[in-house]
Scaffold this motif. Structure first.
Motif, PDB file in Angstrom:
ATOM      1  N   PRO A  44       0.818  -1.222   0.000  1.00  0.00           N
ATOM      2  CA  PRO A  44       0.000   0.000   0.000  1.00  0.00           C
ATOM      3  C   PRO A  44       0.849   1.268   0.000  1.00  0.00           C
ATOM      4  O   PRO A  44       1.795   1.391   0.763  1.00  0.00           O
ATOM      5  N   GLY A  45       0.511   2.170  -0.922  1.00  0.00           N
ATOM      6  CA  GLY A  45       1.199   3.462  -0.969  1.00  0.00           C
ATOM      7  C   GLY A  45       2.589   3.397  -1.541  1.00  0.00           C
ATOM      8  O   GLY A  45       3.330   4.388  -1.509  1.00  0.00           O
ATOM      9  N   ARG A  46       2.962   2.228  -2.108  1.00  0.00           N
ATOM     10  CA  ARG A  46       4.370   2.088  -2.551  1.00  0.00           C
ATOM     11  C   ARG A  46       4.503   1.650  -4.006  1.00  0.00           C
ATOM     12  O   ARG A  46       5.600   1.307  -4.447  1.00  0.00           O
ATOM     13  N   VAL A  47       3.380   1.648  -4.739  1.00  0.00           N
ATOM     14  CA  VAL A  47       3.444   1.286  -6.157  1.00  0.00           C
ATOM     15  C   VAL A  47       3.279   2.560  -6.977  1.00  0.00           C
ATOM     16  O   VAL A  47       2.312   3.312  -6.783  1.00  0.00           O
ATOM     17  N   VAL A  48       4.230   2.826  -7.859  1.00  0.00           N
ATOM     18  CA  VAL A  48       4.158   4.023  -8.707  1.00  0.00           C
ATOM     19  C   VAL A  48       4.183   3.604 -10.174  1.00  0.00           C
ATOM     20  O   VAL A  48       4.687   2.530 -10.524  1.00  0.00           O
ATOM     21  N   ASN A  49       3.623   4.486 -11.013  1.00  0.00           N
ATOM     22  CA  ASN A  49       3.505   4.192 -12.438  1.00  0.00           C
ATOM     23  C   ASN A  49       3.742   5.467 -13.230  1.00  0.00           C
ATOM     24  O   ASN A  49       3.532   6.579 -12.738  1.00  0.00           O
ATOM     25  N   ILE A  50       4.212   5.290 -14.462  1.00  0.00           N
ATOM     26  CA  ILE A  50       4.345   6.424 -15.362  1.00  0.00           C
ATOM     27  C   ILE A  50       3.387   6.221 -16.531  1.00  0.00           C
ATOM     28  O   ILE A  50       3.171   5.092 -16.984  1.00  0.00           O
ATOM     29  N   HIS A  51       2.756   7.322 -16.940  1.00  0.00           N
ATOM     30  CA  HIS A  51       1.821   7.216 -18.058  1.00  0.00           C
ATOM     31  C   HIS A  51       2.053   8.398 -18.993  1.00  0.00           C
ATOM     32  O   HIS A  51       2.132   9.546 -18.523  1.00  0.00           O
ATOM     33  N   PRO A  52       2.206   8.128 -20.296  1.00  0.00           N
ATOM     34  CA  PRO A  52       2.553   9.214 -21.224  1.00  0.00           C
ATOM     35  C   PRO A  52       1.362  10.057 -21.667  1.00  0.00           C
ATOM     36  O   PRO A  52       1.105  10.236 -22.865  1.00  0.00           O
ATOM     37  N   ALA A  53       0.641  10.565 -20.639  1.00  0.00           N
ATOM     38  CA  ALA A  53      -0.468  11.501 -20.893  1.00  0.00           C
ATOM     39  C   ALA A  53      -0.731  12.228 -19.578  1.00  0.00           C
ATOM     40  O   ALA A  53      -0.246  11.824 -18.521  1.00  0.00           O
ATOM     41  N   LEU A  54      -1.498  13.312 -19.621  1.00  0.00           N
ATOM     42  CA  LEU A  54      -1.773  14.078 -18.395  1.00  0.00           C
ATOM     43  C   LEU A  54      -2.882  13.407 -17.587  1.00  0.00           C
ATOM     44  O   LEU A  54      -3.648  12.592 -18.131  1.00  0.00           O
ATOM     45  N   PRO A  55      -2.957  13.695 -16.282  1.00  0.00           N
ATOM     46  CA  PRO A  55      -3.963  13.054 -15.429  1.00  0.00           C
ATOM     47  C   PRO A  55      -5.366  13.128 -16.048  1.00  0.00           C
ATOM     48  O   PRO A  55      -5.784  14.169 -16.557  1.00  0.00           O
ATOM     49  N   GLY A  56      -6.041  11.986 -16.032  1.00  0.00           N
ATOM     50  CA  GLY A  56      -7.433  11.959 -16.483  1.00  0.00           C
ATOM     51  C   GLY A  56      -7.595  11.953 -17.989  1.00  0.00           C
ATOM     52  O   GLY A  56      -8.723  11.972 -18.501  1.00  0.00           O
ATOM     53  N   THR A  57      -6.449  11.893 -18.725  1.00  0.00           N
ATOM     54  CA  THR A  57      -6.584  11.872 -20.194  1.00  0.00           C
ATOM     55  C   THR A  57      -5.948  10.605 -20.754  1.00  0.00           C
ATOM     56  O   THR A  57      -4.918  10.152 -20.265  1.00  0.00           O
ATOM     57  N   PHE A  58      -6.564  10.043 -21.737  1.00  0.00           N
ATOM     58  CA  PHE A  58      -6.041   8.906 -22.514  1.00  0.00           C
ATOM     59  C   PHE A  58      -5.522   7.764 -21.642  1.00  0.00           C
ATOM     60  O   PHE A  58      -4.392   7.287 -21.831  1.00  0.00           O
ATOM     61  N   PRO A  59      -6.317   7.283 -20.674  1.00  0.00           N
ATOM     62  CA  PRO A  59      -5.858   6.133 -19.871  1.00  0.00           C
ATOM     63  C   PRO A  59      -5.756   4.900 -20.768  1.00  0.00           C
ATOM     64  O   PRO A  59      -6.438   4.799 -21.776  1.00  0.00           O
ATOM     65  N   GLY A  60      -4.867   3.994 -20.426  1.00  0.00           N
ATOM     66  CA  GLY A  60      -4.748   2.731 -21.171  1.00  0.00           C
ATOM     67  C   GLY A  60      -3.676   2.782 -22.235  1.00  0.00           C
ATOM     68  O   GLY A  60      -2.793   3.651 -22.224  1.00  0.00           O
ATOM     69  N   LEU A  61      -3.799   1.853 -23.183  1.00  0.00           N
ATOM     70  CA  LEU A  61      -2.724   1.645 -24.164  1.00  0.00           C
ATOM     71  C   LEU A  61      -2.728   2.735 -25.246  1.00  0.00           C
ATOM     72  O   LEU A  61      -3.719   3.435 -25.444  1.00  0.00           O
ATOM     73  N   ASP A  62      -1.596   2.852 -25.907  1.00  0.00           N
ATOM     74  CA  ASP A  62      -1.466   3.742 -27.079  1.00  0.00           C
ATOM     75  C   ASP A  62      -1.817   5.190 -26.753  1.00  0.00           C
ATOM     76  O   ASP A  62      -2.377   5.906 -27.599  1.00  0.00           O
TER      77      ASP A  62
END
Ligand code: GRF
Length: 192
Positions: A101-119
């Motif tokens: 808990p509280g120790r898993v981090v992720n990077i996503h190549p889009a801004l918060p709330g936009t384009f979640p998921g692949l591609d």
């Protein structure tokens, strides 16, 4: 700080983290790299860096929760302070997330709330071409639950589109930003 990095592919974000640890600009060490795909090139990057590299493939006959539990057991063996998802393409259930808990981090190549998921990069580029957005960005966030690319934001930075810019050029700028943003965000995390 001890990091375990989870990957599924080429591992360029992993490479940025390995390089920063080696040159001392990130006061952390990668205790292990784990991939759900044997052929992930990131495993080779780990081996080159002398870091334990494990493939934990998800066999189709194995139940998703059983897989996540076994994966968490493997990760826990390395006693990580942070679990760093870097191009990890499987959705993690609470069987896994609940263990850290509280120790898993992720990077996503889009801004918060936009384009979640692949591609996400391609989808943002297409939205720009349709005139729907004039910028995109990258975010690093905590992974509290099974929400896809959602959670408390730890770092983010915007990228402006350049008129006439081809997708490949935009994609390269996104990846450069990812590598810098992840290392900078992890640096803040490990120094508390
Ligand atoms: C990156 O854009 C990452 O954000 C996304 O997968 C891509 C590949 O990352 N989740 P890497 O080169 O495997 O680190």
């Amino acid at each position: 700080a001890r990091l375990v990095v989870l990957i599924s592919g080429s591992g360029t974000n992993l490479q940025a983290i390995l390089d920063a640890c080696k040159e001392g600009s990130l006061h952390a060490g990668v205790a292990a790299v784990i991939s759900n795909r044997r052929e992930a090139y990131g495993l080779e990057r780990a081996r080159q860096a002398g870091v334990p590299a494990l493939a934990v493939p998800k066999r189709k006959e194995v139940d998703r929760r059983d897989y996540d539990r076994a994966l968490a057991d493997q990760v826990a063996e390395f006693e990580p302070d942070w679990i760093v998802l870097a191009g990890w393409l499987r959705l993690l259930s609470m069987e896994f997330l609940g263990r850290f808990p509280g120790r898993v981090v992720n990077i996503h190549p889009a801004l918060p709330g936009t384009f979640p998921g692949l591609d996400a990069i391609e989808r943002a580029y297409a939205a720009w071409q349709r005139g729907e957005i004039d910028h995109s960005g990258v975010m690093v966030h905590l992974v509290p639950d099974e929400g896809v690319d959602a959670g408390p934001v730890l770092g983010q930075e915007r990228i402006d589109f350049q008129p006439g810019e081809p997708l490949e050029s935009f994609e390269a700028r996104v990846h450069e930003l990812e590598h810098r943003l992840y290392v900078d965000t992890l640096r803040r995390l490990v120094t508390g």
